[in-house]
Design a protein around this motif. Structure first.
Motif, mmCIF file in Angstrom:
data_model
loop_
_atom_site.group_PDB
_atom_site.id
_atom_site.type_symbol
_atom_site.label_atom_id
_atom_site.label_comp_id
_atom_site.label_asym_id
_atom_site.label_seq_id
_atom_site.Cartn_x
_atom_site.Cartn_y
_atom_site.Cartn_z
ATOM 1 N N THR A 223 0.814 -1.217 0.000
ATOM 2 C CA THR A 223 0.000 0.000 0.000
ATOM 3 C C THR A 223 0.847 1.267 0.000
ATOM 4 O O THR A 223 0.357 2.333 -0.397
ATOM 5 N N THR A 224 2.100 1.184 0.444
ATOM 6 C CA THR A 224 2.933 2.388 0.438
ATOM 7 C C THR A 224 3.746 2.545 -0.848
ATOM 8 O O THR A 224 4.123 3.664 -1.204
ATOM 9 N N TRP A 225 4.008 1.453 -1.565
ATOM 10 C CA TRP A 225 4.825 1.528 -2.780
ATOM 11 C C TRP A 225 4.004 1.585 -4.069
ATOM 12 O O TRP A 225 4.555 1.913 -5.126
ATOM 13 N N PHE A 226 2.711 1.278 -4.020
ATOM 14 C CA PHE A 226 1.898 1.232 -5.239
ATOM 15 C C PHE A 226 0.629 2.048 -5.042
ATOM 16 O O PHE A 226 -0.096 1.865 -4.062
ATOM 17 N N ALA A 227 0.367 2.955 -5.981
ATOM 18 C CA ALA A 227 -0.805 3.829 -5.910
ATOM 19 C C ALA A 227 -2.080 3.047 -6.214
ATOM 20 O O ALA A 227 -2.045 1.938 -6.753
ATOM 21 N N GLY A 228 -3.217 3.644 -5.853
ATOM 22 C CA GLY A 228 -4.494 2.960 -5.967
ATOM 23 C C GLY A 228 -4.817 2.464 -7.362
ATOM 24 O O GLY A 228 -5.387 1.386 -7.535
ATOM 25 N N LYS A 229 -4.443 3.225 -8.396
ATOM 26 C CA LYS A 229 -4.810 2.861 -9.760
ATOM 27 C C LYS A 229 -4.005 1.698 -10.317
ATOM 28 O O LYS A 229 -4.341 1.159 -11.365
ATOM 29 N N PRO A 295 6.080 10.041 -1.538
ATOM 30 C CA PRO A 295 5.048 9.002 -1.510
ATOM 31 C C PRO A 295 4.326 8.889 -2.848
ATOM 32 O O PRO A 295 4.235 9.861 -3.595
ATOM 33 N N VAL A 296 3.809 7.701 -3.161
ATOM 34 C CA VAL A 296 3.110 7.494 -4.433
ATOM 35 C C VAL A 296 1.696 8.045 -4.388
ATOM 36 O O VAL A 296 1.059 8.220 -5.427
ATOM 37 N N GLU A 297 1.200 8.326 -3.190
ATOM 38 C CA GLU A 297 -0.114 8.933 -3.022
ATOM 39 C C GLU A 297 0.002 10.073 -2.032
ATOM 40 O O GLU A 297 0.930 10.102 -1.215
ATOM 41 N N ILE A 392 -11.232 1.084 -12.190
ATOM 42 C CA ILE A 392 -10.892 2.334 -11.502
ATOM 43 C C ILE A 392 -10.410 3.380 -12.503
ATOM 44 O O ILE A 392 -10.830 4.543 -12.471
ATOM 45 N N ASN A 393 -9.550 2.990 -13.418
ATOM 46 C CA ASN A 393 -9.041 3.935 -14.420
ATOM 47 C C ASN A 393 -10.142 4.395 -15.370
ATOM 48 O O ASN A 393 -10.173 5.551 -15.778
ATOM 49 N N ALA A 394 -11.056 3.487 -15.730
ATOM 50 C CA ALA A 394 -12.144 3.839 -16.647
ATOM 51 C C ALA A 394 -13.151 4.781 -15.997
ATOM 52 O O ALA A 394 -13.821 5.559 -16.679
ATOM 53 N N SER A 395 -13.263 4.721 -14.663
ATOM 54 C CA SER A 395 -14.249 5.571 -13.975
ATOM 55 C C SER A 395 -13.839 7.036 -13.955
ATOM 56 O O SER A 395 -14.677 7.906 -13.740
ATOM 57 N N GLU A 396 -12.534 7.328 -14.167
ATOM 58 C CA GLU A 396 -12.017 8.703 -14.175
ATOM 59 C C GLU A 396 -12.413 9.469 -12.918
ATOM 60 O O GLU A 396 -12.778 10.631 -12.959
ATOM 61 N N ALA A 457 -7.511 -3.283 3.011
ATOM 62 C CA ALA A 457 -6.345 -2.416 3.172
ATOM 63 C C ALA A 457 -6.636 -0.999 2.701
ATOM 64 O O ALA A 457 -6.161 -0.023 3.302
ATOM 65 N N GLU A 458 -7.390 -0.854 1.621
ATOM 66 C CA GLU A 458 -7.668 0.476 1.067
ATOM 67 C C GLU A 458 -8.757 1.220 1.835
ATOM 68 O O GLU A 458 -8.864 2.439 1.730
#
Length: 539
Positions: A223-229, A295-297, A392-396, A457-458
């Motif tokens: 969760t700290t190295w990879f962003a939600g998308k 941070p990635v986020e 998630i990416n398609a929802s913009e 986790a999210e």
């Protein structure tokens, strides 16, 4: 007029940089000109580009007081990520990562994959060593004594996962991941020096209490190295560690036990665990900030006094407030319970079903027909993560990130139910079709198993990820325990049709629990919205 350090940096920003130093497209000229290069631009520029930054500007940077730009640095580096988390028509793309950052992150990812795979190696060693132990006349052991050893393990493991997830939030996940692995490795080696049932039961129970450390630590690092998308894709790839470890265990433990005696069936996984533990310590870091990357986020921009007060909160209070009082975490946990009832019900009873109902001659042939379960799980996990990231990416930014993953879980759960119905209908004289059907069951089961943990986790803040994963894991293993004796009673008293009806009912209950959660937003999205509202009020 005397300029302060911050003003000097801004004045020299655009003019001091040579024309050949092109910026990443995702970083506009304006925030860069406002002093971004006066801070940490390492993740966004290559080493070759950084060599072209003039020395006068470098000296200006060095003279800047850290406090004058720290908070602004966090804001400018994560501008695009904040917009992405908040959503809306004006959503900005995420920052482009530099090759240095990508390489370092892949090294961290490699570390947690081989680390958690090795946990499975030290966890399953007894399963493949036990037959050789029973055959050894000097031990005088039988199946009942092996059962006494193995029965204590899931109880210890389930509680371990919960406690380590909660308490581990106060410690480095990298150190815990490596330390836990090396501890289980030492326990495997110590197990091999024993000769009495008491010795074996003690050390195998102790192994169970330490095995639960691995999962929550990996979740915190992911969760700290990879962003939600992109997190779903990488979480799915990390999840194949289950399959890699499960594949390696019979080869290592079973192979050494057969060739060199049962002791080496425990020694070999232990030695490998020690070596891999050292690799994890060298390869992994808790978060990008630990080695100079931003941070990635977006991170919370609360006042320092408030942050310090938050850090001082008791870990049990954090568990209650962030996890146990969150109704959606309970919904995820109960869904996990039913998914694990199905998963364990399939792995424990399908071989018996094929022999008793489908007329398969022996356990070896039945095992071949269900061998596609793990392979299907591997493929299903990868695709589930990719699908949820795609939604998630398609929802913009117009929907909730967690809700998008929940929709994938629901679709997979429907697939489980349909595959179970199909397995009942497949004729016994078509073993290839039975294998394919089991492959599909594994495909659909392991997708939700992976994504529910990611959703948990999210949903919570970074400080509670371990507690969330530990709680979910504990409830999941309660579900696995209920696939043992309760399902055996159902089969014995009511028959195999009722067994399948029970598994399908578990799928239906999981769908019912998930249905209110299709629009859930992640913690990062909620924080970004809160921050946007506060900034709107101040303006």
């Amino acid at each position: 007029m005397q300029l302060n350090a911050q003003q000097r940096c801004v004045r020299t920003s655009s003019s001091a940089l040579p024309a050949r130093l092109s910026l990443p497209k995702t970083l506009s000229a304006r925030p860069f000109a406002q002093g971004l290069q006066c801070r940490n631009i390492g993740p966004f520029l290559s080493q070759r580009q950084l060599q072209h930054v003039p020395q006068p500007l470098t000296r200006e940077i060095a003279r800047l007081p850290q406090e004058s730009y720290h908070n602004e640095d966090r804001r400018s580096v994560s501008t695009a990520a904040t917009a992405a988390a908040a959503g809306g028509a004006g959503e900005a793309p995420a920052p482009t990562y530099s090759p240095d950052f990508v390489r370092r992150r892949l090294l961290v990812f490699f570390g947690i994959v081989i680390g958690y795979s090795s946990y499975y190696l030290t966890r399953n060693s007894l399963t493949y060593t036990a037959p050789v132990m029973v055959a050894d006349p000097t031990l005088g052991m039988d199946i009942t004594q092996i059962g006494a050893m193995t029965s204590i393990f899931p109880i210890a493991y389930g509680m371990s996962k919960f406690i380590s997830g909660v308490v581990g939030a106060k410690f480095s996940p990298t150190v815990l991941l490596a330390g836990g692995l090396m501890s289980t490795a030492i326990i495997n080696i110590a197990f091999g020096f024993g000769s009495s049932l008491g010795w074996f039961v003690f050390f195998w129970g102790l192994n169970g209490t330490l095995q639960g450390v691995g999962g929550p630590c990996c979740a915190r690092i992911l969760t700290t190295w990879f962003a939600g998308k992109e997190r779903g894709t990488y979480w799915g790839m990390w999840n194949i560690a289950h399959n890699l470890g499960g594949f390696a265990a019979p080869l290592v433990a079973g192979g050494f036990a057969k060739a060199m005696g049962w002791k080496w069936g425990m020694f070999a996984p232990g030695i490998i665990g020690l070596v891999v533990g050292v690799i994890v310590l060298l390869a992994c870091r808790d978060k990008p900030e630990d080695i100079g990357f931003p941070p990635v986020e977006p991170v919370s921009s609360k006042p320092k006094g408030e942050e310090k007060k938050k850090d001082d909160v008791d870990i049990w209070s954090a568990l209650v407030n962030n996890v146990l009082k969150n109704p959606f975490i309970w919904g995820m946990a109960l869904t996990y319970f039913f998914i694990y009832v199905v998963r364990q019900g399939v792995t424990s009873w399908f071989v018996f079903y094929l022999i008793k109902v489908k007329g398969v001659e022996d356990a070896a042939q039945a095992a071949v027909r269900v061998s596609g379960l793990e392979l299907g799980g591997l493929v299903g996990s990868l695709i589930a993560g990719k699908l949820s990231d795609g939604l998630i990416n398609a929802s913009e930014g117009r929907g909730g990130n967690v809700g998008a993953r929940v929709k994938v879980v629901m679709a997979y759960t429907v697939g489980i139910a349909l595959s179970l119905l199909a397995f009942q209908a497949v004729p016994a004289n078509l073993p290839w079709l039975q294998w394919l059907n089991v492959f599909l069951i594994g495909f659909f089961i392991y997708g939700p198993q992976m994504l529910i943990g990611l959703c948990g986790a999210e949903l919570v803040g970074p400080s509670s990820v371990g507690a969330s994963e530990g709680f979910l894991g504990w409830i999941a293993y309660l579900g696995a325990a209920n696939a043992g004796i309760p399902l055996s009673i159902i089969v014995k008293e009511y028959g195999w049709n009722t067994y399948f009806s029970t598994l399908i009912a578990a799928c239906a209950l999981a769908l019912l629990l998930l249905s209110p959660m299709t629009r859930l937003r992640s913690y990062v999205q909620r924080e970004a919205s809160r921050k946007a509202r506060l900034e709107g009020k101040t303006e």
